[in-house]
Design a protein around this motif. Structure first.
Motif, PDB file in Angstrom:
ATOM      1  N   SER A  58      59.668  21.718  95.163  1.00 46.74           N
ATOM      2  CA  SER A  58      58.916  22.832  94.026  1.00 46.74           C
ATOM      3  C   SER A  58      58.890  22.535  92.779  1.00 46.74           C
ATOM      4  O   SER A  58      57.775  22.316  92.272  1.00 46.74           O
ATOM      5  CB  SER A  58      58.784  24.087  94.865  1.00 46.74           C
ATOM      6  OG  SER A  58      57.909  24.677  96.446  1.00 46.74           O
ATOM      7  N   ARG A  97      51.650  23.772  97.865  1.00 46.03           N
ATOM      8  CA  ARG A  97      51.552  22.386  98.739  1.00 46.03           C
ATOM      9  C   ARG A  97      52.038  22.460  99.459  1.00 46.03           C
ATOM     10  O   ARG A  97      51.924  21.419 100.164  1.00 46.03           O
ATOM     11  CB  ARG A  97      51.295  21.986  96.929  1.00 46.03           C
ATOM     12  CG  ARG A  97      51.221  20.434  97.248  1.00 46.03           C
ATOM     13  CD  ARG A  97      50.310  20.114  97.896  1.00 46.03           C
ATOM     14  NE  ARG A  97      50.297  18.582  98.774  1.00 46.03           N
ATOM     15  CZ  ARG A  97      50.939  17.958  99.537  1.00 46.03           C
ATOM     16  NH1 ARG A  97      51.653  18.641 100.474  1.00 46.03           N
ATOM     17  NH2 ARG A  97      50.834  16.974  99.854  1.00 46.03           N
ATOM     18  N   LYS A  98      53.882  22.855  98.949  1.00 45.91           N
ATOM     19  CA  LYS A  98      54.912  22.110  99.635  1.00 45.91           C
ATOM     20  C   LYS A  98      55.359  22.867 100.578  1.00 45.91           C
ATOM     21  O   LYS A  98      55.623  22.666 102.019  1.00 45.91           O
ATOM     22  CB  LYS A  98      56.791  22.284  98.858  1.00 45.91           C
ATOM     23  CG  LYS A  98      57.366  21.866  98.687  1.00 45.91           C
ATOM     24  CD  LYS A  98      57.208  20.334  99.839  1.00 45.91           C
ATOM     25  CE  LYS A  98      58.780  20.262 101.216  1.00 45.91           C
ATOM     26  NZ  LYS A  98      58.648  19.350 102.287  1.00 45.91           N
ATOM     27  N   MET A 102      49.605  23.338 102.057  1.00 48.78           N
ATOM     28  CA  MET A 102      48.544  23.055 101.124  1.00 48.78           C
ATOM     29  C   MET A 102      48.016  24.063  99.902  1.00 48.78           C
ATOM     30  O   MET A 102      49.448  25.129  99.950  1.00 48.78           O
ATOM     31  CB  MET A 102      46.550  23.011 101.745  1.00 48.78           C
ATOM     32  CG  MET A 102      46.938  22.917 103.175  1.00 48.78           C
ATOM     33  SD  MET A 102      45.537  22.836 104.459  1.00 48.78           S
ATOM     34  CE  MET A 102      43.381  23.922 103.445  1.00 48.78           C
ATOM     35  N   GLY A 103      47.229  23.815  99.226  1.00 48.55           N
ATOM     36  CA  GLY A 103      47.560  24.961  97.777  1.00 48.55           C
ATOM     37  C   GLY A 103      46.210  24.639  97.538  1.00 48.55           C
ATOM     38  O   GLY A 103      45.181  24.666  97.715  1.00 48.55           O
ATOM     39  N   ILE A 173      43.520  21.853  97.790  1.00 49.43           N
ATOM     40  CA  ILE A 173      44.779  20.759  97.548  1.00 49.43           C
ATOM     41  C   ILE A 173      44.877  20.569  99.186  1.00 49.43           C
ATOM     42  O   ILE A 173      45.913  21.105  99.730  1.00 49.43           O
ATOM     43  CB  ILE A 173      45.547  20.420  96.972  1.00 49.43           C
ATOM     44  CG1 ILE A 173      45.052  20.571  95.276  1.00 49.43           C
ATOM     45  CG2 ILE A 173      46.561  19.591  97.178  1.00 49.43           C
ATOM     46  CD1 ILE A 173      46.310  21.229  94.570  1.00 49.43           C
ATOM     47  N   LYS A 174      44.193  19.591 100.009  1.00 51.61           N
ATOM     48  CA  LYS A 174      44.229  19.135 100.755  1.00 51.61           C
ATOM     49  C   LYS A 174      44.404  17.909 101.174  1.00 51.61           C
ATOM     50  O   LYS A 174      43.552  17.282 101.511  1.00 51.61           O
ATOM     51  CB  LYS A 174      42.158  20.042 101.677  1.00 51.61           C
ATOM     52  CG  LYS A 174      42.808  19.507 103.115  1.00 51.61           C
ATOM     53  CD  LYS A 174      41.664  20.762 104.364  1.00 51.61           C
ATOM     54  CE  LYS A 174      40.611  19.846 103.781  1.00 51.61           C
ATOM     55  NZ  LYS A 174      40.499  19.150 104.521  1.00 51.61           N
TER      56      LYS A 174
END
Length: 323
Positions: A58, A97-98, A102-103, A173-174
């Motif tokens: 990250s 995200r990590k 997803m984020g 974020i996908k």
């Protein structure tokens, strides 16, 4: 006395979380009990190696923060871009995200003008059902889906581009993964069983040390068995007299005669230190591979092997490969 069972670890194969539309719900559940994101968070919190890797990666994703290739040519636009989102919020997005695959960012508007971007906890979101064009127009929010009750109100946020210009929108974020639509799986699926194994080993060893069955004295009363209330009284009296501040464990047993006295048998694990060292090394190695870490040195862990020469060379080459 209760029987002492040996320690058994069940290392089940990874199973993808269930994702399916339900006619009575406007959102899509993630996992058997709609708690898959929480499961991933638990794997992060309770596995030393998994936590170190996710934190390290990250930080690498975040790098030196937000930048632009044309910042020198457009200083005003670049300054506004930097003012939209803080470093701390950007780091949170990178961590989600990590860790979760997803984020999410919340886009805050004022009179149809974007004024701020902030992190939105991905684990609190569930995708709304797609429209006829296959687009996810909105996301459902609940602070804790595992504890959600039927009467709880669900709050909805429009996806980026689907708001009215004055309400908060969510940019999720996908990344694309074949076979996935509503949710993107994590990139370390194969490492999850070993994160769980490391967690179980840690829990077992801690409990074994703190609360393990390790009686040091057996006090036998071989002149018949008194009533239950009398047994408790005698047992408490013996323990009070024989146990000190260290809390040494005493087993008080009442038997009909000497021939029927209590016996205590241990089921030892042969070469226990070597056994747990092997399991710990397996967990570490499999998680390194599962996360595609090119060298433990990137996480601040010295590699005992020959490596790529000296530490500086190994870190340099490993970083290039990871990038």
């Amino acid at each position: 006395l209760s029987t002492n069972f040996p320690f058994v670890i069940n290392l089940s194969a990874y199973e993808a979380p269930k994702i399916k539309e339900q006619s009575n719900l406007d959102y899509i559940e993630y996992g058997e009990k709609n708690d898959y994101f929480q499961y991933l968070i638990d794997c992060y919190l309770h596995s030393t190696t998994n936590q170190a890797i996710i934190t390290g990666v990250s930080n690498m994703i975040y790098g030196k923060g937000l930048d632009a290739t044309d910042s020198a040519n457009k200083p005003m636009e670049y300054a506004r871009l930097k003012s939209l989102i803080s470093d701390g919020e950007l780091k949170k997005v990178a961590t989600d995200r990590k860790m979760l695959g997803m984020g999410a960012m919340q886009l805050i508007y004022d009179k149809k003008k974007l004024v701020k971007i902030a992190h939105f906890p991905m684990n609190t979101l569930r995708a709304g059902k797609a429209n006829d064009k296959g687009e996810i127009e909105k996301w459902a929010y609940h602070p804790d889906w595992a504890k959600k009750r039927n009467k709880d109100e669900i709050k909805w946020f429009p996806s980026f581009g689907y708001g009215n210009g004055n309400e908060i929108e969510l940019f999720v974020i996908k990344p694309y993964v074949a076979g996935s639509f509503y949710y993107s799986p994590i990139d370390y699926n194969g490492a999850l069983p070993y994160a769980n194994l490391e967690r179980e080993i840690s829990t077992y060893l801690t409990n074994d040390v703190m609360n393990g069955f390790s009686g040091t004295k057996v006090v036998n009363f071989n002149n018949n068995v008194p009533p239950e209330e009398k047994r408790k009284e005698i047992s408490n009296d013996v323990k009070k007299k024989l146990t000190g501040s260290a809390g040494a464990k005493v087993i008080v047993s009442f038997n009909q005669d000497v021939a029927n006295k209590t016996t205590v048998e241990d089921i030892p694990l042969n070469d226990a230190p070597e056994h747990y060292r092997y399991l710990a090394e397996q967990c570490f190695e499999k998680m390194i591979v599962g996360h595609r870490i090119t060298s433990p040195m990137l996480l601040g862990i010295r590699d005992t092997g020959s490596g790529l020469g000296n530490n500086a060379d190994e870190i340099k080459v490993a970083t290039l490969l990871l990038d």
